[in-house]
Design an enzyme around this catalytic site. Sequence first.
Site, mmCIF file in Angstrom:
data_model
loop_
_atom_site.group_PDB
_atom_site.id
_atom_site.type_symbol
_atom_site.label_atom_id
_atom_site.label_comp_id
_atom_site.label_asym_id
_atom_site.label_seq_id
_atom_site.Cartn_x
_atom_site.Cartn_y
_atom_site.Cartn_z
ATOM 1 N N GLU A 7 44.384 79.594 38.884
ATOM 2 C CA GLU A 7 44.442 78.617 37.777
ATOM 3 C C GLU A 7 43.952 79.300 36.518
ATOM 4 O O GLU A 7 42.838 79.075 36.057
ATOM 5 C CB GLU A 7 43.617 77.362 38.096
ATOM 6 C CG GLU A 7 43.825 76.267 37.051
ATOM 7 C CD GLU A 7 42.967 75.027 37.288
ATOM 8 O OE1 GLU A 7 42.808 74.608 38.443
ATOM 9 O OE2 GLU A 7 42.450 74.503 36.289
ATOM 10 N N HIS A 9 44.762 80.353 32.628
ATOM 11 C CA HIS A 9 45.601 79.815 31.561
ATOM 12 C C HIS A 9 45.809 80.784 30.403
ATOM 13 O O HIS A 9 44.974 81.643 30.132
ATOM 14 C CB HIS A 9 44.990 78.536 31.017
ATOM 15 C CG HIS A 9 44.774 77.492 32.066
ATOM 16 N ND1 HIS A 9 45.801 76.907 32.767
ATOM 17 C CD2 HIS A 9 43.642 76.927 32.557
ATOM 18 C CE1 HIS A 9 45.312 76.023 33.620
ATOM 19 N NE2 HIS A 9 44.003 76.027 33.514
ATOM 20 N N HIS A 154 47.837 69.921 37.551
ATOM 21 C CA HIS A 154 46.657 70.242 36.744
ATOM 22 C C HIS A 154 46.283 69.033 35.896
ATOM 23 O O HIS A 154 47.155 68.272 35.478
ATOM 24 C CB HIS A 154 46.987 71.447 35.848
ATOM 25 C CG HIS A 154 45.834 71.965 35.061
ATOM 26 N ND1 HIS A 154 45.507 71.500 33.807
ATOM 27 C CD2 HIS A 154 44.917 72.917 35.362
ATOM 28 C CE1 HIS A 154 44.435 72.151 33.366
ATOM 29 N NE2 HIS A 154 44.057 73.010 34.298
ATOM 30 N N ASP A 279 39.858 79.232 36.525
ATOM 31 C CA ASP A 279 40.110 78.355 35.381
ATOM 32 C C ASP A 279 39.776 79.107 34.090
ATOM 33 O O ASP A 279 39.183 78.544 33.167
ATOM 34 C CB ASP A 279 39.324 77.035 35.470
ATOM 35 C CG ASP A 279 40.045 75.878 34.771
ATOM 36 O OD1 ASP A 279 41.095 76.128 34.159
ATOM 37 O OD2 ASP A 279 39.537 74.750 34.833
#
Length: 319
Positions: A7, A9, A154, A279
């Site tokens: 995850e 980004h 998400h 994240d």
Amino acid sequence: MRVVALEEHFTTPELGAPRAGVAGRGEEVAARLLDVGEGRLEAMDAAGIDLQVLSSTAPATQHLPPAASVDASRRLNDQLAEVVAAHPDRFAGFASLPTPAPEEAGKELVRCVEELGFVGAMVHGHTQGRFLDDPGFAPILAAAEDLGVPLYLHPTLPPPAVRDAYYAGLPEAVAATLAGPGWGWHAETALHVLRMVVGGVFDRHPRLQLIVGHMGENLPFSLARADATLSPVATHLARRVADYVHEHLWVTMSAYFTLPPFECARSVIGIDRMLFSVDYPFADPLAGRRFLDGLPVPPADREKLAHGNAERLLRLPLP
Ligand code: GRE
Ligand code: ZN
């Protein structure tokens, strides 16, 4: 030990950076999201992360009108393909989908997997107040199923009606954080999954696999309750609510680097459906790596979390 993070980004100048939930760190987070080169690779190296599966930051292109969303998604996915092509041993891609145009979104997912080599797609929660159990989104779910790739569900900020009902009257930064990473969007992501279950999505799409982050978005903790109360009334379903969760859900850690939620997810979801993620850049890769290394699990289970389950789910080439 190979470490794959799921995850992670990025953004582009066109897409911009999120403001909610990044109090005091907005500029740093924006710079890190935009960096898909040296700075990101340095942060990965420092934490011993071999591969980031990259996804655009919420809400990606889901807030746009349909035609604009289609165009922006294609540009975004093409840009991501270039990033992956520059460092194929360090990056993989989750597609961004023009969910406001579901037929086109299904086709874009096919293009992203078959032509660009992506390993799935990330969907950022609701699309202008509509959820994935809405039959209109079937082309997206069918494409994922046919391609054999997972959808990563998400969190995203709530629709205006939810924001007004639950978060009015609080200081702006507090409201935005409570609606976001402070609580709300985790609860809503779990609710979205349960909507998909009781909406019959997994009866209609029996091969669909769904990933959620944040150690299961509180679903492991409350699954027995949801199953006991919902299963008797959801008589239109072929199976019990918990059965769908056990057979369709995968869970990543993303920023949940404490033991109690890990132990809960391991005991309810099981080690074979849990995966590492940071994240990035919202959470610290070093903290994630320390947590992974310190988990009280047998070595073979740590390998599953770090890379084995990801290699299996995403069919990653082995190094
Ligand atoms: C995210 O994962 O997308 C995110 C944000 C803002 C704050 C925290 C966070 O967009 O995890
Ligand atoms: Zn995230």
